[in-house]
Design a protein around this motif. Structure first.
Motif, short mmCIF file in Angstrom:
data_model
loop_
_atom_site.label_atom_id
_atom_site.label_comp_id
_atom_site.label_asym_id
_atom_site.label_seq_id
_atom_site.Cartn_x
_atom_site.Cartn_y
_atom_site.Cartn_z
N VAL A 17 0.83 -1.07 0.02
CA VAL A 17 0.11 0.05 -0.20
C VAL A 17 0.96 1.23 -0.08
O VAL A 17 1.92 1.12 0.31
N THR A 18 0.23 2.17 -0.46
CA THR A 18 1.16 3.46 -0.69
C THR A 18 0.43 4.79 -0.20
O THR A 18 -0.73 5.10 -0.39
N LEU A 19 0.98 5.59 0.63
CA LEU A 19 0.52 6.75 1.23
C LEU A 19 1.36 8.16 0.60
O LEU A 19 2.67 7.84 1.05
N SER A 20 0.78 8.62 -0.22
CA SER A 20 1.53 9.61 -1.03
C SER A 20 1.02 10.97 -0.51
O SER A 20 -0.29 11.39 -0.40
N PHE A 21 1.99 11.88 -0.52
CA PHE A 21 1.77 13.24 -0.31
C PHE A 21 1.90 14.43 -1.40
O PHE A 21 2.27 15.51 -1.16
N ILE A 384 -7.16 13.39 1.51
CA ILE A 384 -7.98 12.52 2.45
C ILE A 384 -7.85 10.93 1.97
O ILE A 384 -7.93 10.71 0.86
N TRP A 385 -7.65 10.13 2.84
CA TRP A 385 -7.34 8.85 2.53
C TRP A 385 -8.42 7.83 3.48
O TRP A 385 -8.74 8.25 4.58
N PHE A 386 -8.53 6.50 2.82
CA PHE A 386 -9.34 5.71 3.63
C PHE A 386 -8.94 4.34 3.64
O PHE A 386 -7.82 3.91 2.62
N ASP A 396 -6.67 -2.38 2.74
CA ASP A 396 -6.43 -1.65 1.48
C ASP A 396 -6.26 -0.02 1.89
O ASP A 396 -7.14 0.16 2.75
N LEU A 397 -5.71 0.64 1.20
CA LEU A 397 -5.43 2.18 1.44
C LEU A 397 -5.70 2.80 0.13
O LEU A 397 -4.97 2.45 -0.78
N PHE A 398 -6.61 3.77 0.15
CA PHE A 398 -6.78 4.52 -1.09
C PHE A 398 -7.29 5.92 -0.86
O PHE A 398 -7.66 6.30 0.20
#
Length: 437
Positions: A17-21, A384-386, A396-398
């Motif tokens: 999973v990827t958290l992007s700024f 905003i992420w879920f 899952d991260l989106f």
């Protein structure tokens, strides 16, 4: 600043999973949200994660903390396990865990990749981009017996003897930067990198940290790390009837048994020696000055200790400290369940004030406060992420920005779309009927 964090096989997360700024092309609230770096990259200052209970929100933050610990808290013995939990379903137990962090230090982009398991670190690669061109900083491989480290050809003034010493101290369960911090070797650029992880990648703040966080905020005010007047300004504008605060010092006598426990604590040796000599601990407390209207135009003041303040007031004070610290040092701050004990308006105020005052500081938090989603005037879709569990039981991260315009338009209500289940990441509850027998 952090640009992106990816990971796999950690807790409820199995697949990557990827958290992007990295900001999208949307210019909404750009002057508040976006910092443009010299290479043209547009980086967001804020990230918010929503999702049902047990969907993996906290795990995202725990993975960030785990990465920080791998760099800053190296293990002592090669037989010590790397303590964390892999994903428990499918073949995950047999697979390695992987973290990847892309960040900027002194306007240079770095990409750090690490593959590990509970016994050893299999591989580390740190690339960087001097003059915006990718180059190897170092690569570490573990072959089951020893670790080898190769430094890139673009790095200057790294002595062969220093490399050999560092390699010899990089035991199987310790990162290169972790080993460096315990080795008598001087490589200034590595000092800068470790300094970034220590000072600009602040540790996680959890709801359970209440008392420690209160003491920490009191301490950095007392030492002048952040200005008391700035904390008071936050408190004044939060409608808490607080006009000032006093830091009160006290000393607590400690027993020999307590001294033995202090000896085992992760505090500087100098501080331990001072405690042993004095057999006393310095204690800091806070008194809050409230102002009220009396009869007519008369003003009344009252001083209250923290124990007599509401949970919300104490929580607000606790959070103001790290927020000001992040703003001052242009740091990355991440907070789990930021809304704990806070009125929704106070959460909004903290978010707005952070964005208003941040140049390079970043804030990431998880929350269940969906009323914030009604504030289109202070939110961007890409911030905003879920999280939600998929059919295989993994997280899952989106991002809200992943949805097409038929699901969420720029003028649509995010709150309504989420409340109606159009965005997922919402508890699927059912009524329960009890019967006798």
């Amino acid at each position: 600043m952090i640009l992106e964090f990816s990971f796999s096989n950690f807790g409820p997360v199995h697949d990557r999973v990827t958290l992007s700024f990295e900001a999208t092309n949307d210019d909404t609230l750009g002057s508040y949200y976006i910092t443009k770096l010299p290479d043209g990259t547009r980086v967001l200052k804020l990230g918010i994660i929503y999702g049902p209970n047990a969907s993996g929100k906290t795990n995202i933050l725990n993975a960030l903390q785990m990465l920080r610990d791998l760099v800053l808290k190296p293990l002592d013995q090669k037989t010590d396990p790397i303590r964390y939990h892999k994903h428990k379903l499918g073949t995950a137990v047999e697979e390695d865990t992987r973290f990847n962090l892309t960040f900027y230090l002194d306007e240079i982009k770095y990409d750090y990749d690490i593959v590990f398991n509970n016994q050893f670190i299999r591989r580390e690669v740190l690339n960087y981009y001097p003059k915006n061109k990718k180059a190897l900083f170092y690569e570490r491989e573990y072959d089951g017996k020893v670790s080898t480290i190769e430094f890139g050809s673009t790095l200057e003034n790294i002595q062969a003897q220093d490399t050999r010493n560092l390699e010899a101290n990089t035991i199987k369960n310790v990162t290169v930067m972790g080993a460096y911090s315990k080795t008598n070797v001087s490589i200034p650029i590595l000092d800068s990198l470790i300094g970034w992880f220590d000072n600009n990648f602040l540790p996680i703040i959890s709801p359970e940290d209440k008392e420690n966080l209160f003491s920490w905020t009191s301490g950095i005010i007392d030492r002048g790390v952040i200005q008391k007047k700035q904390v008071v300004e936050f408190l004044k504008n939060a409608d808490l009837n607080i006009t000032d605060l006093n830091i009160v010092e006290d000393e607590i006598s400690i027993s020999d048994q307590m001294l033995e426990k202090i000896e085992q604590m992760p505090i500087p040796d100098e501080a331990k020696r001072e405690i042993k000599e004095r057999k006393k601990l310095k204690s800091l407390d806070v008194e809050f000055l409230h102002e009220f209207k009396g009869q007519g135009s008369e003003k009344l003041t009252m001083t209250l200790p923290k124990e007599e303040e509401s949970n919300g007031t104490r929580r607000y004070f606790q959070l103001v400290g790290p927020l000001l610290m992040a703003l001052k040092s242009n740091s990355f701050l991440f907070i789990d369940e930021i809304e704990t004990s806070l009125h929704p308006d106070l959460l909004e105020q903290l978010v707005v004030n952070f964005l208003e005052n941040s140049d390079f500081a970043q804030l990431l938090f998880t929350t269940h406060n969906i009323s914030l989603l009604t504030r289109r005037d202070i939110l961007r879709n890409d911030a905003i992420w879920f999280t939600e569990k998929n059919e295989k039981g993994a997280t899952d991260l989106f991002s809200l920005s992943d949805f097409k315009s038929d699901k969420i338009r720029k003028t649509s209500s995010i709150f309504n779309a989420y409340d109606l289940g159009k965005l997922g990441a919402k508890p699927k509850t059912k009524p329960v009927t009890f019967t006798d027998g």
